[in-house]
Design an enzyme around this catalytic site. Structure first.
Site, short mmCIF file in Angstrom:
data_model
loop_
_atom_site.label_atom_id
_atom_site.label_comp_id
_atom_site.label_asym_id
_atom_site.label_seq_id
_atom_site.Cartn_x
_atom_site.Cartn_y
_atom_site.Cartn_z
N PRO A 18 40.68 36.48 36.19
CA PRO A 18 40.17 37.76 35.48
C PRO A 18 40.06 38.72 36.72
O PRO A 18 39.53 39.55 36.22
CB PRO A 18 39.26 36.12 35.00
N TYR A 19 40.14 37.96 37.00
CA TYR A 19 39.19 39.06 38.53
C TYR A 19 40.67 39.55 39.08
O TYR A 19 40.10 41.08 39.06
CB TYR A 19 40.60 38.04 40.09
N LEU A 20 42.18 39.49 38.53
CA LEU A 20 42.57 40.99 38.87
C LEU A 20 42.17 42.04 37.76
O LEU A 20 42.91 42.97 37.69
CB LEU A 20 44.28 40.18 38.63
N LYS A 33 39.19 43.66 38.76
CA LYS A 33 39.78 44.91 40.02
C LYS A 33 41.02 45.94 39.37
O LYS A 33 40.60 46.77 39.32
CB LYS A 33 40.82 44.41 40.68
#
Length: 208
Positions: free
Chosen positions: A123-125, A128
């Protein structure tokens, strides 16, 4: 020339502020609360109180360059990831454009495809990746930095920007901060995207 550091209280941000102050650069550390100011006061770095999830337009006033090195990582919930790594980054890009900022440096990730990253980080990637695309379409002069697996080892001052030539997938936070500083000092334009890994090439020779 003043550079706004977003994420200044993070592990890369603190190192960048220390290195910049040591070399006499004018940087402004963006902090969320008054308690974070003490460290920056101790190294002679100005601060501005602002929040990626709230009021921050004023932080950009008078800044020629912006470094975005904030990140929620895998330790927070999806809501915080969206608010910081996606919406916060997009708002920072918008404010930089509105205030006539000359250059925007985004500390991103080596994983261009989120499905290539660790499952807990996906989810973070994704956030980003979307923020990077928003910056690329913004019209701002920009550099997207793609560091490998971050470590707290002492910086060697040497990096590799060709992933196929790197002996490791790691990069020290010291080296990332030093690479950002070299790019801030650079008088000519830099590539739009730069991989950062520990290596054998002197940072200032490669990026300065």
């Amino acid at each position: 020339m003043t550079t706004l550091i977003i994420g200044a209280n993070g592990k890369i941000g603190r190192r960048l502020c220390e290195q910049a102050a040591h070399r006499g650069h004018s940087v402004r550390a963006m902090v969320r609360d008054e308690q974070q100011k003490a460290f920056f006061d101790s190294i002679g770095v100005d601060t501005v109180k602002a929040d990626l999830t709230g009021d921050m337009a004023h932080a950009f006033e008078g800044c020629d360059q912006v470094v975005f090195t904030a990140g929620s990582g895998a330790a927070t919930g999806l809501d915080h990831t969206l608010m910081v790594d996606l919406n916060g980054a997009m708002r920072a890009i918008d404010f930089a454009r509105e205030h006539g900022t000359r250059r925007f440096f985004m500390v991103s990730t080596l994983h261009v495809d989120p499905l290539d990253g660790p499952e807990k980080l996906r989810p973070y990637l994704v956030a980003k990746r979307a923020a990077d695309a928003y910056l690329q379409a913004s019209g701002l002069e920009h550099v997207i930095l793609r560091p490998g697996r971050l470590s707290d080892e002492a910086g060697s001052g040497h990096i590799e920007t060709d992933q196929s030539q790197a002996a490791t997938g790691n990069v020290s936070r010291d080296n990332v901060a030093a690479a950002i500083l070299a790019l801030l000092e650079r008088q000519t334009s830099a590539p739009d995207e730069i991989v950062l890994l520990d290596g054998d090439h002197p940072i200032e020779q490669l990026l300065g």
